[in-house]
Motif scaffolding. Structure first.
Motif, PDB file in Angstrom:
ATOM      1  N   MET A   1      74.586  53.054  24.569  1.00  0.00           N
ATOM      2  CA  MET A   1      75.013  51.862  23.870  1.00  0.00           C
ATOM      3  C   MET A   1      74.611  51.940  22.403  1.00  0.00           C
ATOM      4  N   LYS A   2      75.385  51.260  21.570  1.00  0.00           N
ATOM      5  CA  LYS A   2      75.063  51.214  20.148  1.00  0.00           C
ATOM      6  C   LYS A   2      73.975  50.170  19.910  1.00  0.00           C
ATOM      7  N   ILE A   3      72.994  50.530  19.120  1.00  0.00           N
ATOM      8  CA  ILE A   3      71.876  49.636  18.823  1.00  0.00           C
ATOM      9  C   ILE A   3      72.037  49.082  17.404  1.00  0.00           C
ATOM     10  N   SER A   4      71.907  47.771  17.290  1.00  0.00           N
ATOM     11  CA  SER A   4      71.946  47.113  15.983  1.00  0.00           C
ATOM     12  C   SER A   4      70.601  46.452  15.730  1.00  0.00           C
ATOM     13  N   ASN A   5      70.176  46.500  14.486  1.00  0.00           N
ATOM     14  CA  ASN A   5      68.929  45.818  14.127  1.00  0.00           C
ATOM     15  C   ASN A   5      69.090  44.306  14.248  1.00  0.00           C
ATOM     16  N   ALA A   6      67.976  43.643  14.512  1.00  0.00           N
ATOM     17  CA  ALA A   6      67.971  42.189  14.586  1.00  0.00           C
ATOM     18  C   ALA A   6      68.337  41.595  13.229  1.00  0.00           C
ATOM     19  N   ILE A   7      69.064  40.495  13.277  1.00  0.00           N
ATOM     20  CA  ILE A   7      69.403  39.757  12.058  1.00  0.00           C
ATOM     21  C   ILE A   7      68.360  38.650  11.902  1.00  0.00           C
ATOM     22  N   ILE A   8      67.601  38.732  10.833  1.00  0.00           N
ATOM     23  CA  ILE A   8      66.411  37.894  10.670  1.00  0.00           C
ATOM     24  C   ILE A   8      66.559  36.943   9.487  1.00  0.00           C
ATOM     25  N   ASP A   9      66.129  35.708   9.702  1.00  0.00           N
ATOM     26  CA  ASP A   9      65.871  34.779   8.604  1.00  0.00           C
ATOM     27  C   ASP A   9      64.357  34.593   8.505  1.00  0.00           C
ATOM     28  N   TRP A  10      63.859  34.586   7.292  1.00  0.00           N
ATOM     29  CA  TRP A  10      62.423  34.391   7.103  1.00  0.00           C
ATOM     30  C   TRP A  10      62.157  32.953   6.669  1.00  0.00           C
ATOM     31  N   LYS A  11      61.353  32.286   7.463  1.00  0.00           N
ATOM     32  CA  LYS A  11      61.004  30.895   7.177  1.00  0.00           C
ATOM     33  C   LYS A  11      59.488  30.787   7.053  1.00  0.00           C
ATOM     34  N   ALA A  12      59.026  30.655   5.817  1.00  0.00           N
ATOM     35  CA  ALA A  12      57.581  30.559   5.563  1.00  0.00           C
ATOM     36  C   ALA A  12      56.833  31.727   6.189  1.00  0.00           C
ATOM     37  N   LYS A  13      57.290  32.955   5.873  1.00  0.00           N
ATOM     38  CA  LYS A  13      56.679  34.193   6.346  1.00  0.00           C
ATOM     39  C   LYS A  13      56.799  34.396   7.863  1.00  0.00           C
ATOM     40  N   SER A  14      57.617  33.607   8.521  1.00  0.00           N
ATOM     41  CA  SER A  14      57.805  33.727   9.962  1.00  0.00           C
ATOM     42  C   SER A  14      59.239  34.164  10.253  1.00  0.00           C
ATOM     43  N   PRO A  15      59.437  35.265  11.016  1.00  0.00           N
ATOM     44  CA  PRO A  15      60.799  35.717  11.304  1.00  0.00           C
ATOM     45  C   PRO A  15      61.471  34.842  12.357  1.00  0.00           C
ATOM     46  N   GLU A  92      63.367  46.768  23.589  1.00  0.00           N
ATOM     47  CA  GLU A  92      63.931  45.875  22.584  1.00  0.00           C
ATOM     48  C   GLU A  92      65.418  46.176  22.431  1.00  0.00           C
ATOM     49  N   LYS A  93      66.242  45.167  22.617  1.00  0.00           N
ATOM     50  CA  LYS A  93      67.694  45.345  22.490  1.00  0.00           C
ATOM     51  C   LYS A  93      68.132  45.268  21.036  1.00  0.00           C
ATOM     52  N   PHE A  94      67.491  44.391  20.264  1.00  0.00           N
ATOM     53  CA  PHE A  94      67.787  44.244  18.839  1.00  0.00           C
ATOM     54  C   PHE A  94      66.494  44.452  18.050  1.00  0.00           C
ATOM     55  N   PRO A  95      66.126  45.702  17.794  1.00  0.00           N
ATOM     56  CA  PRO A  95      64.847  45.956  17.106  1.00  0.00           C
ATOM     57  C   PRO A  95      64.888  45.497  15.653  1.00  0.00           C
ATOM     58  N   LEU A  96      63.747  45.079  15.169  1.00  0.00           N
ATOM     59  CA  LEU A  96      63.624  44.757  13.752  1.00  0.00           C
ATOM     60  C   LEU A  96      63.851  46.018  12.931  1.00  0.00           C
ATOM     61  N   SER A  97      64.410  45.865  11.753  1.00  0.00           N
ATOM     62  CA  SER A  97      64.489  46.997  10.829  1.00  0.00           C
ATOM     63  C   SER A  97      63.077  47.356  10.386  1.00  0.00           C
ATOM     64  N   SER A  98      62.922  48.532   9.830  1.00  0.00           N
ATOM     65  CA  SER A  98      61.598  48.960   9.368  1.00  0.00           C
ATOM     66  C   SER A  98      61.042  47.999   8.321  1.00  0.00           C
ATOM     67  N   SER A  99      61.908  47.546   7.430  1.00  0.00           N
ATOM     68  CA  SER A  99      61.432  46.651   6.372  1.00  0.00           C
ATOM     69  C   SER A  99      61.029  45.293   6.943  1.00  0.00           C
ATOM     70  N   ASP A 100      61.808  44.770   7.896  1.00  0.00           N
ATOM     71  CA  ASP A 100      61.442  43.492   8.511  1.00  0.00           C
ATOM     72  C   ASP A 100      60.160  43.627   9.331  1.00  0.00           C
ATOM     73  N   LEU A 101      60.045  44.758  10.035  1.00  0.00           N
ATOM     74  CA  LEU A 101      58.828  44.964  10.830  1.00  0.00           C
ATOM     75  C   LEU A 101      57.604  45.039   9.913  1.00  0.00           C
ATOM     76  N   GLN A 102      57.733  45.763   8.811  1.00  0.00           N
ATOM     77  CA  GLN A 102      56.615  45.862   7.869  1.00  0.00           C
ATOM     78  C   GLN A 102      56.225  44.492   7.340  1.00  0.00           C
ATOM     79  N   LYS A 103      57.210  43.671   7.015  1.00  0.00           N
ATOM     80  CA  LYS A 103      56.932  42.327   6.506  1.00  0.00           C
ATOM     81  C   LYS A 103      56.229  41.481   7.560  1.00  0.00           C
TER      82      LYS A 103
END
Length: 652
Positions: A1-15, A92-103
């Motif tokens: 299956m094709k894997i897509s990164n999670a689509i994240i909104d950041w709200k007060a440092k919380s994903p 994880e079906k929709f993994p965080l991107s590396s940048s989102d995970l780092q944040k």
């Protein structure tokens, strides 16, 4: 299956997940909530403190930001069990991107060291199994990208505790499914615990239906209730698909012998040594890596299929594992280089295949992209004649130096002997050597390439050799300094120690080890087709070329042979009905294997990407640990597959 990164909104440092309209963790009390819901309720601290001689296996549904892993790994390090490992499995079906995970990880500076270890090895969004090693391999994280139920259906493990995390059943009902609960039961043992933040009836009923004792208790903070429990018995009937691929039970041994000192044998020795097993590595030549593993440089990359296949999954998993391993063991790049690899389209057919591969979007752009000849020329620092694929995380490795690194471990002893015969008696394998000496150990692994079928126990293995000659010459001080590995009909790597290594011929009939001018000319011709300027620098001194000939050990299906050694006559008798009906259900049939005998061979020219992951697989089998590859991939490289294929085709 094709894997897509999670689509994240950041709200007060919380994903916040856009897919599921839910938060990843409590922004105010995230650590406290995870500690209470998962670690304290599963009594993880008590489990760690009383275990000293075995591995602890914790499985999770929903890796998310990795907070549960950080808390568990941190607690493990505080207890510091000396002779055991923490094996943490998550999906994880929709993994965080590396940048989102780092944040996200920056929210918890107290876990900075563990967070950095995760980020350094965090995989691209590619479906499958990804293994991380942390704290000198004392902690291992197996992260599966894909659907939870499907991923766990491909896993071989016995879990001590489950963290049922992930988004709430009301937000993500597909994950909280009967299929997932059945896989949990299959992977659990008596007294395996679970905990989850939810008290939803669908979860409570689903877990009870498969054999868990489920009860409610006070939830965290203002949450009124949560579910906890213990596995009692698997209420689903045990169904064994393909019983000929069932693996024999094993218990971690104290000592193992390995025959063969190439990449296969050396990587297997290291994987076992890191688990505390004493290894005797037996090599008949006067140095390691004298066969197919002895070339000065080898290309480290995977040729990817347009549509995912079992072979493609093995090669890609192995490639990603090898890259992470090399970054961990040789960060200075003293015997490898992550300089990138070009796979050139030297024909219209190959160019069409590569265009199709990119259009399918099966693989992330960070892994592979299609480049024009002009773009590749700029990357390579020399003229490139063809368009092609570029793998920025790939490169080259010195196989012999890697072998030397593998055996540099206090648990490994290297013995120079030629093994003549194998016999098993009173729980030990006894090896008769050419010198008249005998060597003995409870477990034996045969890793000596095309010679692996010289013994009566393995003479049914269909191994074949493919002769190859590489050419070696001094790199001239010109402006054409090659900066990346280039693969066309042959390959060439950037100069190492002021020498170019290029080739290699592919001779199915050749049996001689001599170096021929004809093969040098063939290698130069392939080089001239793709890199004209480099060819011009080297062709003028073609008569001064040095070289090396070796034999690739391959198999009829071009997949390696890794796993327990079957007893051929017993397999034929037990599964004879396959001659008449390939779909026959064998009730209570048991596959018989030679006791504590394993094989690891047939890697062909792919050893740099298949040997390390195969070594990890074998060591996990032998030490009764979770297996780092999916079951269907493990079945595809099982040594018994050739016997079964012959029975089905009625050729045996």
């Amino acid at each position: 299956m094709k894997i897509s990164n999670a689509i994240i909104d950041w709200k007060a440092k919380s994903p916040h997940s856009n897919q599921y309209e839910d938060i990843y963790f409590n922004p105010e009390e995230g650590i406290e909530e995870s500690l209470y819901t998962f670690l304290e309720t599963n009594m993880i601290g008590g489990l760690f403190s009383k275990i000293r001689q075995q591995n602890i296996i914790i499985a999770e549904t929903g890796f998310g930001t990795g907070l549960n892993f950080l808390l568990t790994a941190s607690l493990w390090l505080q207890n510091s069990p000396q002779k055991s490992k923490l094996k943490y499995i998550s999906v994880e079906k929709f993994p965080l991107s590396s940048s989102d995970l780092q944040k996200a990880l920056e929210q918890w500076p107290e876990f900075k060291e563990l967070s950095q270890a995760i980020l350094k090895q965090y995989p691209l969004p590619q479906a499958g199994f990804h293994t991380f090693k942390i704290n000198h391999s004392n902690i291992e994280l197996l992260l599966m990208f894909g659907d939870a139920a499907e991923s766990y259906s491909r896993l071989n493990a016995k879990v001590d505790a489950w963290y049922l995390d992930g988004f709430a059943p009301s937000k993500n009902p597909d994950m909280w499914s009967p299929a997932l609960f059945r896989e949990m039961a299959r992977l659990s043992k008596p007294d395996t615990t679970f905990s989850t933040f939810t008290a939803a009836g669908i979860v409570k009923r689903g877990l009870r239906d498969v054999g868990f004792d489920v009860r409610k208790q006070k939830g965290f903070g203002r949450k009124r209730e949560m579910l906890v429990g213990t596995f009692v018995e698997n209420k689903a009937p045990k169904a064994i698909d393909k019983p000929w691929f069932e693996l024999p039970a094993s218990k971690k041994p104290e000592e193992v012998m390995i025959v063969g000192g190439g990449l296969s044998g050396c990587s297997t020795a290291r994987a076992l040594a890191e688990r505390g097993v004493k290894v005797t590595l037996i090599e008949q030549e006067n140095q390691l890596a004298t066969g197919g593993s002895g070339n000065p440089q080898g290309a480290l990359y995977a040729k990817l299929p347009v549509k995912q296949t079992t072979q493609g999954e093995l090669h890609l998993s192995g490639f990603l594992y090898s890259v992470n391993m090399l970054k961990r063991i040789d960060p200075e790049e003293s015997f490898w280089s992550q300089c990138g690899v070009m796979q050139l389209a030297t024909s219209d057919k190959e160019l069409a295949r590569q265009n199709n591969l990119i259009e399918q979007e099966t693989y992330p752009q960070e892994l592979v992209s299609l480049k024009s000849a002009e773009e590749l020329s700029e990357i390579a620092n020399t003229a490139v004649n063809f368009d092609g694929l570029f793998f920025p995380s790939a490169g080259w490795v010195s196989p012999r130096a890697l072998c030397d690194h593998f055996v540099d471990h206090p648990n490994i002893s290297v013995v120079q002997q030629q093994v003549e015969e194998l016999s098993f008696a009173e729980g030990h394998w006894r090896l008769a050597t050419q010198s008249g000496e005998f060597l003995s150990a409870s477990h034996l692994i045969i890793c000596n390439a095309e010679m692996a079928n010289q013994f009566s126990q393995t003479d049914h293995l269909p191994l074949k050799t493919i002769r190859g000659q590489v050419s070696i010459t001094q790199a001239k001080p010109t402006n054409n300094k090659l900066n990346s590995v280039v693969c066309g009909d042959g390959y060439i790597s950037p100069a190492q120690n002021q020498q170019y290594c290029f080739g290699a011929t592919y001779d199915l009939q050749g049996k001689e080890r001599n170096i021929t001018q004809e093969d040098h000319e063939s290698n130069l011709e392939k080089l001239g087709k793709v890199l004209p300027d480099i060819h011009a620098d080297l062709a003028s001194e073609s008569n001064d070329l040095q070289g090396r000939t070796a034999f690739r050990c391959s198999t009829p299906d071009y997949m390696p042979i890794v796993g327990p050694a079957p007893v051929q006559d017993e397999f034929i008798e037990t599964f004879a009905q396959l001659r008449k009906d390939r779909k026959w259900r064998f009730e209570n049939a048991e596959a018989e294997h030679h006791p504590n005998l394993y094989v690891n061979t047939g890697h062909g020219s792919k050893g740099l990407i298949t040997c390390p992951i195969s070594a990890e697989l074998l060591a996990s089998m032998i030490c009764d640990e979770p297996l780092p590859l999916p079951k269907d991939v493990i079945d595809a490289i099982n040594p018994a597959r050739f016997i079964i294929k012959k029975l089905i085709k009625q050729t045996i």
